[in-house]
Design an enzyme around this catalytic site. Structure first.
Site, mmCIF file in Angstrom:
data_model
loop_
_atom_site.group_PDB
_atom_site.id
_atom_site.type_symbol
_atom_site.label_atom_id
_atom_site.label_comp_id
_atom_site.label_asym_id
_atom_site.label_seq_id
_atom_site.Cartn_x
_atom_site.Cartn_y
_atom_site.Cartn_z
ATOM 1 N N GLU A 216 0.836 -1.198 0.000
ATOM 2 C CA GLU A 216 0.000 0.000 0.000
ATOM 3 C C GLU A 216 0.875 1.254 0.000
ATOM 4 O OE1 GLU A 216 -3.468 0.430 -0.095
ATOM 5 O OE2 GLU A 216 -3.313 -1.655 -0.740
ATOM 6 N N HIS A 236 -4.281 3.806 -4.788
ATOM 7 C CA HIS A 236 -5.332 2.875 -4.375
ATOM 8 C C HIS A 236 -6.589 3.628 -3.922
ATOM 9 C CE1 HIS A 236 -6.426 -1.167 -2.214
ATOM 10 N NE2 HIS A 236 -7.274 -0.823 -3.163
#
Length: 268
Positions: A216, A236
């Site tokens: 991430e 994201h």
């Protein structure tokens, strides 16, 4: 008031690195078959004999599929370059239209099918690869290798598991046409991103729109895609629209009320 409480908890959880036990018990609903004992003298673990976990699947279908086309159009119409050229005066190369392009979809779950629907609206010729084929008007199923070789646009929509990790491998990336682009709004490790970065740097493919990575964001400065040319990278956020987050809240609250009534829904 219930909705506001949920939003407050969502914000709090988003900025917390761990989930306290008491909150975990709130989200991991427990239920039993038959009549429940509501006696206040008994604990939650006694009252509800069987745990169940409920999800909010489907809340981001529109949001993610729409971002797919945002990434495609950003690449095809060189939107990032357009801002830079406002002051440089350098003439931009012509853009590219979606109409008539061969659009390949890897995975025809809910988001893959929504992406196919939008691609058809753009006038694309839609192809698909999936373990489970469906009868969908205007969508032709082919092998993964053929899809990689044939399509101008390839969009990934499979879940990440042992069988899909590195599914889009270095070998398959090498099969892509030199003017093809690759879009990933599913999960980062489905693609060999090191191989993808190399293909972009070597000019073997035309571009990539990526919303998901091996980890991430924030990414390490040496992450291979960060300095790859002809990319549109997003941190994201495919799921993150006001409408999608509202749907998620509504589904979650409905999950809670259904569980309280003894009829859990969306159980995984």
């Amino acid at each position: 008031s219930v909705l506001l409480t949920f939003f407050f908890l969502s914000i709090l959880l988003r900025h917390t690195r761990f989930l306290p036990f008491s909150w975990a018990r709130f989200f991991f609903f427990q239920a039993e078959d038959g009549i429940r004992d509501r006696s206040p003298s008994r604990g939650l673990g006694d009252v509800y004999k069987r745990q169940c976990v409920c999800n909010a699947a489907g809340y981001s279908t529109n949001a993610v599929s729409e971002l797919v086309f945002g990434l495609i159009i950003s690449l095809y119409r060189k939107i990032n370059e357009g801002k830079e050229n406002m002051t440089s005066g350098v003439k931009m190369a012509p853009g590219i239209e979606l109409s008539g392009k061969k659009f390949g979809i890897i995975g025809t779950g809910a988001i893959g099918l929504k992406t196919a629907e939008i691609a058809k609206a753009f006038g694309c010729e839609v192809y698909a690869y999936s373990r489970t084929e469906k009868h969908i008007d205007g969508v032709k199923y082919i092998t993964l290798c053929d899809l990689m070789r044939t399509c101008d646009i390839i969009s990934v929509h499979v879940p990440l598991n042992d069988s899909t990790k590195d599914l889009v491998s270095s070998m398959l990336i090498d099969e892509m046409k030199s003017d093809a682009i690759l879009i990933n709004t599913a999960r980062g490790p489905i693609i060999d991103n090191t191989a993808l970065a190399k293909a972009l740097k070597d000019g073997k493919i035309a571009g990539a729109g990526i919303d998901v990575f091996d980890t991430e964001p924030p990414l390490a400065p040496d992450y291979p895609l960060l300095d790859a040319p002809n990319t549109v990278l997003m941190p994201h956020i495919g799921f993150s629209t006001k409408e999608a987050l509202y749907k998620r809240a509504v589904i979650t609250i409905n999950n809670i009320t259904s569980w309280k009534s003894g009829e859990p829904q969306n159980v995984v």
